[in-house]
Design a protein around this motif. Structure first.
Motif, PDB file in Angstrom:
ATOM      1  N   TRP A  10       4.891  25.431  40.199  1.00 42.79           N
ATOM      2  CA  TRP A  10       4.263  26.544  40.333  1.00 42.79           C
ATOM      3  C   TRP A  10       3.336  25.904  41.329  1.00 42.79           C
ATOM      4  N   GLY A  11       2.429  24.756  41.465  1.00 43.07           N
ATOM      5  CA  GLY A  11       1.543  23.715  42.820  1.00 43.07           C
ATOM      6  C   GLY A  11       2.275  24.120  44.148  1.00 43.07           C
ATOM      7  N   MET A  12       3.680  24.099  44.097  1.00 46.01           N
ATOM      8  CA  MET A  12       4.217  23.783  45.157  1.00 46.01           C
ATOM      9  C   MET A  12       4.635  25.419  45.347  1.00 46.01           C
ATOM     10  N   LEU A  13       5.078  26.583  44.627  1.00 48.17           N
ATOM     11  CA  LEU A  13       4.497  27.735  44.800  1.00 48.17           C
ATOM     12  C   LEU A  13       3.530  28.208  45.459  1.00 48.17           C
ATOM     13  N   PHE A  14       2.235  27.804  44.357  1.00 44.95           N
ATOM     14  CA  PHE A  14       1.156  28.551  45.345  1.00 44.95           C
ATOM     15  C   PHE A  14       0.809  27.780  46.055  1.00 44.95           C
ATOM     16  N   GLY A  15       1.035  26.397  47.178  1.00 43.30           N
ATOM     17  CA  GLY A  15       1.271  26.062  48.073  1.00 43.30           C
ATOM     18  C   GLY A  15       1.933  26.368  48.766  1.00 43.30           C
ATOM     19  N   ILE A  16       2.719  26.686  48.917  1.00 40.27           N
ATOM     20  CA  ILE A  16       3.259  27.674  50.108  1.00 40.27           C
ATOM     21  C   ILE A  16       3.114  28.984  50.526  1.00 40.27           C
ATOM     22  N   ASN A  17       2.355  29.116  49.373  1.00 37.05           N
ATOM     23  CA  ASN A  17       1.946  30.811  49.646  1.00 37.05           C
ATOM     24  C   ASN A  17       0.708  30.993  50.086  1.00 37.05           C
ATOM     25  N   ILE A  18       0.083  29.502  50.062  1.00 45.04           N
ATOM     26  CA  ILE A  18      -1.378  29.795  51.267  1.00 45.04           C
ATOM     27  C   ILE A  18      -1.104  29.354  52.381  1.00 45.04           C
ATOM     28  N   VAL A  19      -0.120  28.754  52.567  1.00 48.40           N
ATOM     29  CA  VAL A  19       0.397  28.492  53.832  1.00 48.40           C
ATOM     30  C   VAL A  19       1.293  29.791  54.549  1.00 48.40           C
ATOM     31  N   SER A  20       1.964  29.949  54.161  1.00 48.53           N
ATOM     32  CA  SER A  20       2.144  31.658  54.293  1.00 48.53           C
ATOM     33  C   SER A  20       1.717  32.712  54.604  1.00 48.53           C
ATOM     34  N   CYS A  21      -0.076  32.537  53.792  1.00 50.48           N
ATOM     35  CA  CYS A  21      -0.817  33.577  53.866  1.00 50.48           C
ATOM     36  C   CYS A  21      -1.720  33.776  55.300  1.00 50.48           C
ATOM     37  N   MET A  22      -2.066  31.937  55.471  1.00 42.80           N
ATOM     38  CA  MET A  22      -2.809  31.381  56.067  1.00 42.80           C
ATOM     39  C   MET A  22      -1.438  32.155  57.644  1.00 42.80           C
ATOM     40  N   LEU A  23      -1.029  31.254  57.710  1.00 42.89           N
ATOM     41  CA  LEU A  23      -0.358  32.009  58.931  1.00 42.89           C
ATOM     42  C   LEU A  23      -0.044  33.373  59.302  1.00 42.89           C
ATOM     43  N   TRP A  24       0.204  34.325  58.630  1.00 44.55           N
ATOM     44  CA  TRP A  24      -0.296  35.623  58.643  1.00 44.55           C
ATOM     45  C   TRP A  24      -1.826  36.518  59.064  1.00 44.55           C
ATOM     46  N   PHE A  25      -2.072  35.296  58.552  1.00 42.04           N
ATOM     47  CA  PHE A  25      -3.697  35.906  58.713  1.00 42.04           C
ATOM     48  C   PHE A  25      -4.254  35.711  60.161  1.00 42.04           C
ATOM     49  N   GLY A  26      -2.983  34.740  60.652  1.00 44.51           N
ATOM     50  CA  GLY A  26      -4.296  34.327  62.390  1.00 44.51           C
ATOM     51  C   GLY A  26      -2.770  34.801  63.167  1.00 44.51           C
ATOM     52  N   LEU A  27      -1.946  35.067  62.049  1.00 46.77           N
ATOM     53  CA  LEU A  27      -0.886  36.383  63.584  1.00 46.77           C
ATOM     54  C   LEU A  27      -1.089  37.422  63.241  1.00 46.77           C
ATOM     55  N   GLY A  28      -2.343  37.799  62.288  1.00 44.23           N
ATOM     56  CA  GLY A  28      -2.830  39.271  62.292  1.00 44.23           C
ATOM     57  C   GLY A  28      -3.640  39.788  63.546  1.00 44.23           C
ATOM     58  N   TYR A  29      -4.161  38.258  64.455  1.00 47.91           N
ATOM     59  CA  TYR A  29      -4.649  39.565  65.438  1.00 47.91           C
ATOM     60  C   TYR A  29      -3.671  39.678  66.685  1.00 47.91           C
ATOM     61  N   SER A  30      -2.272  39.195  66.905  1.00 41.76           N
ATOM     62  CA  SER A  30      -1.167  39.887  67.122  1.00 41.76           C
ATOM     63  C   SER A  30      -0.866  41.038  66.816  1.00 41.76           C
ATOM     64  N   PHE A  31      -0.821  40.677  65.764  1.00 41.73           N
ATOM     65  CA  PHE A  31      -0.085  42.672  65.046  1.00 41.73           C
ATOM     66  C   PHE A  31      -1.474  43.629  64.503  1.00 41.73           C
TER      67      PHE A  31
END
Length: 64
Positions: A10-31
């Protein structure tokens, strides 16, 4: 043993979710994501961070 493995997974799953959300948050300006979508991503990052902290805290207490 099962409980420890479950907590780690569960910890790894939530950690991966944080990383992916941060990635999309950063790329959101491009999209050109709307402010509402960015707010949802930010909320997901905060909730996942809180859950990772909770799992880590429980794992340290039980795993000591």
């Amino acid at each position: 043993m099962y409980k420890k493995v479950r907590e780690v997974m569960w910890g790894m799953l939530f950690g991966i979710n944080i990383v992916s959300c941060m990635l999309w948050f950063g790329l959101g300006y491009s999209f050109e994501l709307s402010n509402g979508e960015r707010l949802i991503l930010l909320a997901a990052i905060l909730v996942s961070g809180g859950l990772v902290f909770k799992v880590k805290k429980e794992f340290q207490i039980d795993g000591s």
